[in-house]
Design an enzyme around this catalytic site. Sequence first.
Site, PDB file in Angstrom:
ATOM      1  N   GLU A 198       0.763  -1.160  -0.021  1.00 10.88           N
ATOM      2  CA  GLU A 198      -0.034  -0.010   0.005  1.00 10.88           C
ATOM      3  C   GLU A 198       0.843   1.174   0.144  1.00 10.88           C
ATOM      4  OE1 GLU A 198      -3.370  -0.525   2.252  1.00 10.88           O
ATOM      5  OE2 GLU A 198      -4.162   1.526   2.084  1.00 10.88           O
TER       6      GLU A 198
ATOM      7  N   GLU B 169      -2.083   0.128  13.496  1.00 11.72           N
ATOM      8  CA  GLU B 169      -3.280   0.803  12.825  1.00 11.72           C
ATOM      9  C   GLU B 169      -4.522   0.447  13.456  1.00 11.72           C
ATOM     10  OE1 GLU B 169      -3.410  -1.375   8.967  1.00 11.72           O
ATOM     11  OE2 GLU B 169      -4.915   0.208   8.237  1.00 11.72           O
TER      12      GLU B 169
HETATM   13  C1  BGC Z   1      -5.350   2.833   4.736  1.00 14.55           C
HETATM   14  C2  BGC Z   1      -5.595   4.050   5.585  1.00 14.55           C
HETATM   15  C3  BGC Z   1      -6.511   4.722   4.981  1.00 14.55           C
HETATM   16  C4  BGC Z   1      -7.608   3.958   4.438  1.00 14.55           C
HETATM   17  C5  BGC Z   1      -8.964   4.750   4.160  1.00 14.55           C
HETATM   18  C6  BGC Z   1      -6.254   2.035   4.468  1.00 14.55           C
HETATM   19  O1  BGC Z   1      -5.987   1.018   3.384  1.00 14.55           O
HETATM   20  O2  BGC Z   1      -4.079   2.202   5.209  1.00 14.55           O
HETATM   21  O3  BGC Z   1      -4.584   4.455   6.340  1.00 14.55           O
HETATM   22  O4  BGC Z   1      -6.806   6.043   5.544  1.00 14.55           O
HETATM   23  O5  BGC Z   1      -7.504   2.820   3.731  1.00 14.55           O
HETATM   24  O6  BGC Z   1      -9.981   3.844   3.833  1.00 14.55           O
END
Ligand code: BGC
Length: 881
Positions: A462, A742
């Site tokens: 990502e 997270e």
């Molecule tokens: C990310 C987040 C992001 C989010 C939004 C994720 O996959 O890691 O940090 O803000 O998606 O939906």
Amino acid sequence: MFEITKIQLDHQRNPIGVNTLPKLSWALECDQRDVVQTNYQLQISKQAEFEEILYDSYYVKSSQSMNIELPEVSCEDFTKYYMRVRVKSNKLEETKWATTYFVTGYVQTKCSASMITIEDTLKLENAETYYVRKEFDSNKEIESVYCVATAFGLYKLHLNGEQVGDYKLTPGWTSYTNNLMYQVYDVTSMMIEGKNTIGAMVGAGWYKGSFGFDRRSNMYGDQAGFLCEVHIKYTDGSSQVIASDDSWKGHLSPIVMANIYDGETYDARKEIAGWSLAGLDTKNWVDLTTISYDQQILRPQICEPVQVIDQIEPTELFMTPEKDQVIDFGQNMSGLVELKVKGKKDDVIELNFFEVLDKDGNVYLDNLRGAKQTITYIFAKDEEIVYLPTFTFQGFRYARIKEFPGEAKVENFLALVISSGMERTGYIETSNEEVNQLVHNILWGLNGNFVDVPTDCPQRDERMGWTGDAQVFARTACYLKNCYSFYKKYLVDLAYDQTEEGGVPHVVPDVLSGHGEDNFLISQGTDSAAGWADAAVIIPWTLYQVYGDDDILSTQYDSMKAWIDFMRKHSEDYIWSYKLQFGDWVALDAEEGSYFGATPNPLMCAAYSAYSTQLFINSAKVLGNQKDVIFYTDYLSKIVDKYHREFFDEKGQLKVQTQTAHIISLYFDLVPVGSKELVAEGLIKLLEKENGHLVTGFLGTPYFCSALSQNGKVKEAYDLFLKNDFPSWLYQVKMGATTIWEHWDGIKPDGSMWSPDMNSFNHYAYGAIGEWIQRTMVGIEVDDLNPGYSHYYIQPLVDSRFSFVKGSLMTQFGEIKSKWELDDGKVTLSIRVPVNTSCTILLKQANEIVESDVNQTFIKGEDGLSICVGCGDYKVTFSLK
Ligand code: BGC
């Protein structure tokens, strides 16, 4: 003592390659109180000794020391300009000269180099990389040599067999179709008389390497290219320019695979000895062709490039229960591991990088999803090698040793931490070790995710510039490091990548829009989510508050306004809605299996639109745009009115019974007059329902403690902050985190993990609590009317569970310090106020002053006891209410 301690140019140290004159700021230090600057003198010269002065301001009567525009001096291209400043004070003292410099780039001329590629001649696999080179003569006495370089992809520059500069991942990641940064290097000392050779290794990087949710290649183009110009000035006044063109030669490089997510494979058997030295036999090298590109996209580097900011030796090498040999670096980070290893021809080293061990102490790779994070080195002969990967980086604390020649020892590995090279400005320490570790983790969340773009995470497939994450963390980041230029660059790309309607992409640079339909996010909408898109307004305003430079507001004004107008356009009765909304992302009040928190989208959208509109009005006021102030103030009153009618009952209570609805209504000042106490009480009840725990996500969490402490619930704010069982900030600390997770339950109390789909252990968003620690616990607070800390507040709120809390912040004026110690019901506050600033000490919890070395008497007001002081060190002891 009265001296200039720091000079900044455009908020950086020594910018190189500028095409407009940078703004100047200096910090002063002295050992007396109430010192202010009365005059300054500024000189510009081409010599470090200032023999010939190009500009002399003579003594100017002015107290300004921040963001000073330089006079119109006509500058030459690629020339070093020295500047020196001295200052007089109201105490009739004078500083010594303080000198700095900047280097110009294209001021008078434009770049005429071609973007060259090997990819017309050779068909490259997407992750393959190549060399380019060119020999040139230089036979006269040299005055200076500067080299400009950039790439469609990534490059590593060489001159005469040596690497040029020590930046990583150049030219960085921008919205390449609109904005391609070049770097300028001073290579004067690397030149030799006679034949010189300039060369580079070129990789696919973000430009065309496989990237994003669906691992698409060729996001910006299907050929990696390189562009370079060497500018030589001779002492006889003549000059020479060597520019990349189709006379350069190319060859495949030994980096046979390089990808941002997957790592790198270096096959030393394919190395070409002396590839960037003169006299190489190039008969096997191929011709290069040029790629057409738009000159307008070329911009000088405007922020600190990515570089090595720290080195970490392994703490341990051990065997897991599953018999994997693992190196532990003791710290989660973004980085590269330097290998120093002896091997024989065809021997292989293979390392797999990862963040955490699983429940049983085995290697855990699942949360990396498709990112292979693997480094492979193949030996060409019997030798000891020192190898550092080039076109990739890893998010890791551990590495598994998959293959190794002989027995691996800790001395074979050294982790080099990479991050954008901003200056550290803020420090916090408290009497609570868990809190200190949390502060450490917040800083390392920043280190790991400020890799040219503010990313969500640095490990899985990502690593994108999510606007929501960037926005919630911006204020915290600006307390820890000097982030002005870093965010300025991000905002340039944000504006470029806005939709025609003013919508703001979920990620900047935008690599989601227009890249297929098959991913959930891509199919549902790739722009304009409440709390994410608001980065367009919140970040510029934050930079203005913290750094006091209204340039950021004028540059971003159209982008800010476009976002506000987008929301207006998509509103029905003052509540806007649009495609995919993330809401209070990953909140614990989400339905089972869902990432979307329980607070409804209409409330989130309306609340954020009110907040952003307010900040936009503030910005319009700063810039003197009266028409916009009037129009949007009226519009805001309608949003707020609707918000009250829609989301509050007649008693003034929120209809939406979630913690986040309460938090943002309080923090964004959206509670009807007279109902704040009721709403704050409502929030406490909701907390009690959860046994004192938060169940908030990305948007509610950052302001939770502020919503409490700003509304008289100081003890409750500390109660929440100091929880250390799941879910809480300190739970992660207790579980051994070295960065911010997270998910509140990334690792559950029983050691099992949250779903591997989305479980990053280096995700700074929840680190946004750093802002509350600095603003409330330490108590350093900006004054919006005197931004950049020219006047500010020291207003700590103390709690008896700490015996001391201290913090400091290096501002453009100098260092602010604040420390409180609590002993026997009495608080002693020690502060430092920099020269040329003033500070209001506001003691909201004070009963009375017990002892003070402030010469004036504290004034009793509605908010507490206060006094405004000028520069100096002060100590006040007060009893608590
Ligand atoms: C990310 C987040 C992001 C989010 C939004 C994720 O996959 O890691 O940090 O803000 O998606 O939906």
